[in-house]
Scaffold this motif. Sequence first.
Motif, PDB file in Angstrom:
ATOM      1  N   GLN A 104       9.666 -12.354 -11.444  1.00 52.01           N
ATOM      2  CA  GLN A 104      10.120 -10.959 -11.356  1.00 52.01           C
ATOM      3  C   GLN A 104       8.922 -10.078 -10.982  1.00 52.01           C
ATOM      4  O   GLN A 104       7.872 -10.158 -11.618  1.00 52.01           O
ATOM      5  CB  GLN A 104      10.712 -10.491 -12.685  1.00 52.01           C
ATOM      6  CG  GLN A 104      12.058 -11.115 -12.992  1.00 52.01           C
ATOM      7  CD  GLN A 104      12.661 -10.543 -14.271  1.00 52.01           C
ATOM      8  OE1 GLN A 104      11.940 -10.083 -15.128  1.00 52.01           O
ATOM      9  NE2 GLN A 104      13.986 -10.581 -14.380  1.00 52.01           N
ATOM     10  N   THR A 105       9.135  -9.263  -9.970  1.00 49.80           N
ATOM     11  CA  THR A 105       8.072  -8.347  -9.503  1.00 49.80           C
ATOM     12  C   THR A 105       8.683  -6.998  -9.148  1.00 49.80           C
ATOM     13  O   THR A 105       9.914  -6.842  -9.131  1.00 49.80           O
ATOM     14  CB  THR A 105       7.348  -8.925  -8.284  1.00 49.80           C
ATOM     15  OG1 THR A 105       6.260  -8.061  -7.942  1.00 49.80           O
ATOM     16  CG2 THR A 105       8.286  -9.036  -7.081  1.00 49.80           C
ATOM     17  N   CYS A 106       7.828  -6.038  -8.911  1.00 52.05           N
ATOM     18  CA  CYS A 106       8.311  -4.687  -8.580  1.00 52.05           C
ATOM     19  C   CYS A 106       8.983  -4.687  -7.205  1.00 52.05           C
ATOM     20  O   CYS A 106       8.505  -5.320  -6.260  1.00 52.05           O
ATOM     21  CB  CYS A 106       7.148  -3.683  -8.585  1.00 52.05           C
ATOM     22  SG  CYS A 106       6.436  -3.441 -10.220  1.00 52.05           S
ATOM     23  N   CYS A 107      10.097  -3.966  -7.123  1.00 51.70           N
ATOM     24  CA  CYS A 107      10.827  -3.846  -5.859  1.00 51.70           C
ATOM     25  C   CYS A 107       9.988  -3.074  -4.841  1.00 51.70           C
ATOM     26  O   CYS A 107       9.005  -2.412  -5.196  1.00 51.70           O
ATOM     27  CB  CYS A 107      12.158  -3.134  -6.086  1.00 51.70           C
ATOM     28  SG  CYS A 107      13.314  -4.070  -7.132  1.00 51.70           S
ATOM     29  N   PRO A 108      10.390  -3.133  -3.553  1.00 54.97           N
ATOM     30  CA  PRO A 108       9.673  -2.342  -2.523  1.00 54.97           C
ATOM     31  C   PRO A 108       9.663  -0.847  -2.897  1.00 54.97           C
ATOM     32  O   PRO A 108      10.608  -0.337  -3.485  1.00 54.97           O
ATOM     33  CB  PRO A 108      10.473  -2.611  -1.247  1.00 54.97           C
ATOM     34  CG  PRO A 108      11.122  -3.937  -1.480  1.00 54.97           C
ATOM     35  CD  PRO A 108      11.436  -4.019  -2.937  1.00 54.97           C
ATOM     36  N   ASP A 109       8.592  -0.171  -2.492  1.00 56.92           N
ATOM     37  CA  ASP A 109       8.363   1.250  -2.788  1.00 56.92           C
ATOM     38  C   ASP A 109       8.073   1.484  -4.256  1.00 56.92           C
ATOM     39  O   ASP A 109       8.091   2.637  -4.730  1.00 56.92           O
ATOM     40  CB  ASP A 109       9.545   2.127  -2.354  1.00 56.92           C
ATOM     41  CG  ASP A 109       9.747   2.108  -0.856  1.00 56.92           C
ATOM     42  OD1 ASP A 109       8.742   1.972  -0.139  1.00 56.92           O
ATOM     43  OD2 ASP A 109      10.903   2.234  -0.409  1.00 56.92           O
ATOM     44  N   TYR A 110       7.799   0.397  -5.022  1.00 59.68           N
ATOM     45  CA  TYR A 110       7.346   0.517  -6.405  1.00 59.68           C
ATOM     46  C   TYR A 110       6.039  -0.241  -6.548  1.00 59.68           C
ATOM     47  O   TYR A 110       5.778  -1.222  -5.842  1.00 59.68           O
ATOM     48  CB  TYR A 110       8.383  -0.025  -7.387  1.00 59.68           C
ATOM     49  CG  TYR A 110       9.585   0.875  -7.548  1.00 59.68           C
ATOM     50  CD1 TYR A 110       9.628   1.822  -8.571  1.00 59.68           C
ATOM     51  CD2 TYR A 110      10.665   0.800  -6.663  1.00 59.68           C
ATOM     52  CE1 TYR A 110      10.725   2.654  -8.714  1.00 59.68           C
ATOM     53  CE2 TYR A 110      11.758   1.642  -6.802  1.00 59.68           C
ATOM     54  CZ  TYR A 110      11.781   2.568  -7.835  1.00 59.68           C
ATOM     55  OH  TYR A 110      12.847   3.396  -7.974  1.00 59.68           O
ATOM     56  N   ALA A 111       5.211   0.226  -7.454  1.00 56.14           N
ATOM     57  CA  ALA A 111       3.913  -0.411  -7.676  1.00 56.14           C
ATOM     58  C   ALA A 111       3.771  -0.733  -9.152  1.00 56.14           C
ATOM     59  O   ALA A 111       4.279   0.003 -10.010  1.00 56.14           O
ATOM     60  CB  ALA A 111       2.771   0.493  -7.229  1.00 56.14           C
TER      61      ALA A 111
END
Length: 735
Positions: free
Chosen positions: A73-80
Amino acid sequence: MLIIKAFILFIAINEISSQICNKTILETYRIHVQKTIDKVYTEYNNITGRYVLKTKPETTYIPEVRSRPKVIQTCCPDYARVMNRCIPRCDNVCENARCTAPNTCTCLPGYQRFNDHRCIPICSNCQNGRCIGPEICTCISGYIKDENDTCTPQCDNCKNGFCISPNVCTCNDGYYMYDDDDDDNSTCVPNCSKGCPNGFCSAPETCTCNSGYKINEETGLCEPFCPTECINGHCTAPNFCTCDDGYYYQLHERLGKGYCMPKCSKGCQNGYCAAPELCYCDSGFERNSTGDCVPVCNGGCTNGRCIEPGRCECLPGYIKANSSNQCVPQCRDICENGFCSAPNICTCNAGFTLIEGSTSRCQPECEEDCINGVCVSPNVCICKPGYKFISGSKSICEPFCEERCENGFCSAPGVCDCNFGYRKNNLDICAPYCEQSCTNGFCKSFNTCSCYLGYEMMNNTCIPTCDSCENGDCIAPNKCECHKNYKKDKNGQCKPHCKKKCVNGYCSTPYKCVCKKGYKIDSNDSYMCHPVCDNCLHGTCVSPGNCECIDGYQLNVLTQQCDKISFTTESIVKKFSRTSHFIPFTEIINTSDPTERTEQIQIADVIGPNIRTYKNENSKMFWKKFCNSTTCPNGYCVKEDCYCNEGFSKNIDDICIESHIDTCATYPKKCLFKLISLIYVILLTVLVVAILILLCYFIFREDNPKRVKLQYDEEFRENLYDIPYPPNSQETSVI
């Protein structure tokens, strides 16, 4: 209530789930493979006396990296990812706002949206000011806050007026702006249209007289005041009367007052001077042909002497007739138409002859007619009442005037007509006559005028004189009326008038300003003078030769020009509190030109105690130093730099704190101790460095097996971020 809380929790969970995405990656892990290698070592040869290299087999473990697929699980696009959280990204820095969604800025409380990524503070009332924070208004130059917290213009001196803009004062009605060229000050002073000679203008159209003067209710001007009425004269100065012509000033010793008395050059014995050169005799006296007052005896005092009024003293041989003061000779017989000329001698009157045969009776005889008279005896006329004989004639009578007919002639009994060139005045006295009116003067003789005090003769006209009346007309003695577009200053001088104040200049002629040295006239406003600077590119000329640079530039003290500020920052702290208004950022790239910075810079508006960020025309971020009372406590600002007050010094954070002076002159023992301690630290540092050099030599030798293993580890770690070791295993994995 529970349903609402559950709904809010559901929305929050959905929002969080929308920020986290699944991602398949290759998971790498490491195993150590056992191998046998030749270990190089040195051995001392007793024969040769030297060290020789030898090898021996040695078992070691070499790391080997392998990979396998893994879903994470990782941050979605446009999220950091920041501190184990997925936060939205905004391409542009959210100024005074929070990045609440991808490329969506939400303003902080007290701010309003200016554009997509910038919020500006809200001030309910900030006219003539600059809103620097929520409800925090700073007045612009030339304005200050009043009791209502409103920015109002400031004027150095605006008495009797109101300030309409910085140092621009508009006078109240009845006042005008007085410019004092000597001290560069302008004051609203009251205006009196007629001026205030012998006084000063204390309020609009209101004169306050000097001591010894009072207001003339008709003219409104100050005139000299004399406590006692100036009879036969006029008040020309405070408590000072000037007598009219023909009068002189005489002090009454008993009353202590002076009066203007008429003057008679020959005096008035047995009488008094009633008017200039006019004597009135005392009661019982009358004027004779020479003008002297002599005693009067009723009926005359023939053949006698009038010694006092009503008392006649007869000559010897004469007696008073009929109990009167007439002295007649005493004759035995009555002399008819004659008179007793001597005692017992009868003499006929002129023109009479004795009757023949008589010694006492006379008969009259007249040869000519008696004009305006009666023949009372031969050839003797007696004039009618009010008439007298003309000079050289005994039969022609002319009118008689009891009072002297000065500058005239008696035309009928008691009627005086003036000579040519004279007319009767209010006192019924013949005075000189001038065909043209003697304005501001008096007629001295026929067609000859003499001017009053304060006037002079010019072209047969008496004109007023003034001590100084430049740019004006002298309309009365020492009363100057200014020409059109000129007004009097406090010294009574006529100065040119300009319709408004000459800023940084003075009014030289009507409606024309001349700038002071170092200033030039504004092309759009002829009453505004701007300071002149030789070269003020990238700045504002605030005074002659004084250039104030704009943001991003600083003044070069050598060239006196605004040079662009250079930047050499290495990096900036990478974390700020999320409760503050600062925005996290990554790193600033080294550069001397702010326009060359990359888009990865994310920085707040304030990044240090005295550093603030800005944007240039290309929307690139750059920063510069600034200084104010908040960033420079215990010190003072010189442009962008902070200098500490006496007794304070800067710490490592560039903040002025109280300093404790410990000089060698004050504490010599402490100074010696510090010197010894410094030498000790230097020697200890040299020793530690020497030991580290020896350790590095033995560790990094090429034949050292541990160094070979360390090289593999370093190459492996360069590509890894985090390698946790699973329990009970030598394998490791990294994401």
